[in-house]
Scaffold this active site. Structure first.
Site, PDB file in Angstrom:
ATOM      1  N   HIS A 250      33.288  33.492  26.258  1.00 32.47           N
ATOM      2  CA  HIS A 250      31.995  32.875  26.547  1.00 32.47           C
ATOM      3  C   HIS A 250      32.150  31.409  26.934  1.00 32.47           C
ATOM      4  O   HIS A 250      31.392  30.899  27.758  1.00 32.47           O
ATOM      5  CB  HIS A 250      31.061  33.022  25.352  1.00 32.47           C
ATOM      6  CG  HIS A 250      30.512  34.405  25.209  1.00 32.47           C
ATOM      7  ND1 HIS A 250      29.898  34.854  24.066  1.00 32.47           N
ATOM      8  CD2 HIS A 250      30.511  35.463  26.079  1.00 32.47           C
ATOM      9  CE1 HIS A 250      29.525  36.115  24.230  1.00 32.47           C
ATOM     10  NE2 HIS A 250      29.901  36.498  25.435  1.00 32.47           N
ATOM     11  N   HIS A 381      31.992  42.800  34.964  1.00 34.75           N
ATOM     12  CA  HIS A 381      32.843  41.604  34.909  1.00 34.75           C
ATOM     13  C   HIS A 381      33.983  41.683  35.926  1.00 34.75           C
ATOM     14  O   HIS A 381      34.251  40.717  36.651  1.00 34.75           O
ATOM     15  CB  HIS A 381      33.428  41.435  33.504  1.00 34.75           C
ATOM     16  CG  HIS A 381      32.444  41.007  32.475  1.00 34.75           C
ATOM     17  ND1 HIS A 381      31.978  39.716  32.374  1.00 34.75           N
ATOM     18  CD2 HIS A 381      31.831  41.703  31.484  1.00 34.75           C
ATOM     19  CE1 HIS A 381      31.126  39.629  31.362  1.00 34.75           C
ATOM     20  NE2 HIS A 381      31.011  40.811  30.811  1.00 34.75           N
TER      21      HIS A 381
END
Length: 407
Positions: A250, A381
């Site tokens: 993150h 992703h």
């Protein structure tokens, strides 16, 4: 067998993107929505349709349509039909977290995380000109604004019950990070500058204030007053959505989003780009080969000590994308070197040339594992990692792709 192009090269990215899309097409369910894929590319037989998976796959297929794949528009439309149909709660409004394949809700909750992915999917599909997407986007933004965004802080609350009567006290950083991505895409789709301003408010609080004070580690968990919960889930650190400590990936993902946010603001504050570099550097130091083995660890504690040492594919995917974006923004050769190193590592360890897609998790020894999540849920992703290096940096990937469609 012909030799592969150099990992990370334009030819490699094109081929890998096409390979991921071929795998992703297996997720289409016969009636509506997209399933969670197992390691071989077959939808799991558990009968569950997750809203966030359907939304992320719809987003991917919208991007594929913008790339010019002739089949992709139909797949994006299939996702829009699910998001406007069975996954939407016609009784109470908003979106179910998940349903079975007959459309029966499987949880008595409304969560911010799937809602922001509905916004992202609708925005990309709207920019791809898909019917019904603009209307879905308008509605999804209204729900997020009315139900999740706090009037005072501008941050997103996390979870209600299904009927919007009871609000949970937990507040989460993950859904707010993805709200940045969704708001930037929605701003590109609608032309509304207030959406980027909302994204900036979230980033200012969670990065410029909170992460800065935490030595540039992303704080994931908060109470209802937005005070950090430093020991949240310490007893079950590998929780798939709310792990203990700071999630290395993150920090990397935020770094890339801050650069994209910078491009969306006519008067961008001067802290955005330096903060992006700090977040990337902290995540790189904390995460890459931090336990003596190659690969990014999943989480660290507040001293930077690895906690969950599994190697998640999405962390590496975000790392190559962020390295490309930061190299483009700064010209610093360090980011190019990392880009090359990490793409080679992905090819050597994560890319599954036999069954398709990427191994979604590896253990410390580099063997496929499933301690955090099972299967290969979606290609969101990894597919974005094949696009980011070759596109101009724009607020959203969909907007960056639109010039490619211009004769």
């Amino acid at each position: 067998m012909a030799a592969l192009p150099r990992p990370g090269s334009p030819a490699y990215l094109r081929a890998e993107g096409d390979r991921l899309l071929a795998f992703a097409r297996n997720a289409r369910l016969p009636d509506w929505g997209f399933g969670w894929l197992d390691s071989q590319g077959t939808p799991l037989a558990d009968d569950t349709v997750h809203t966030y998976v359907t939304a992320r796959m719809t987003h991917v297929f919208a991007l594929a349509a913008l790339l010019g794949h002739p089949w992709a528009a139909d797949y994006a439309d299939h996702g829009i039909a699910a998001l406007t149909g069975p996954l939407h709660d016609d009784r109470h409004d908003g979106w179910h977290t998940a349903t079975d394949r007959s459309g029966r809700p499987l949880a008595d909750e409304k969560s911010a995380y799937p809602h922001v992915f509905v916004v992202l999917a609708a925005a990309g599909a709207a920019m791809a000109g898909r019917p019904g997407a603009a209307e879905l986007l308008t509605h999804a933004l209204e729900v997020v604004e009315q139900r999740f965004r706090e009037p005072g802080s501008g941050l997103l609350r996390e979870r209600w019950d299904r009927s919007w009567r009871s609000l949970d006290g937990y507040r989460g950083g993950n859904s707010n990070m993805h709200a940045i991505e969704a708001l930037l895409a929605a701003g590109d789709a609608t032309g509304d500058p207030q959406l980027a301003a909302q994204a900036l408010r979230i980033a200012d609080q969670l990065v410029n204030s909170t992460a800065r004070q935490a030595e540039w580690r992303i704080v994931e968990h908060f109470d209802q007053d937005w005070s950090p919960l430093w020991r949240y889930h310490e007893e079950r650190p590998a929780d798939p959505f709310r792990p203990f400590g700071s999630t290395v990936g993150h920090g990397i993902e935020w770094s890339r989003l801050l650069v994209q946010l910078h491009t969306a603001l006519p008067d961008a504050p001067d802290w955005l780009l330096p903060a992006a570099l700090e977040l990337f550097g902290r995540a790189e130091r904390d995460g890459w080969s931090a336990d003596g083995h190659q690969g990014f660890v999943y989480t660290v504690d507040w001293t930077g000590t690895p906690v969950v040492r599994a190697r998640l594919h999405w962390v590496l995917a975000e790392a190559v994308g962020a390295a490309a974006v930061l190299h483009r923004a700064t010209g610093d050769p360090h980011y190019r070197q990392r880009y090359d190193t990490w793409w080679q590592w992905a090819e050597d360890h994560l890319v599954d040339r036999d069954a398709g897609s990427w191994h979604h998790e590896l253990d410390v020894a580099g063997r496929p594992a499933s301690t955090v999540k099972t299967g290969k849920a979606d290609v969101y992703h990894a597919f974005q990692a094949t696009l980011l290096p070759g596109l101009r940096t724009a607020p959203s990937l969909a907007a960056a792709l639109i010039p490619a469609r211009t004769p």
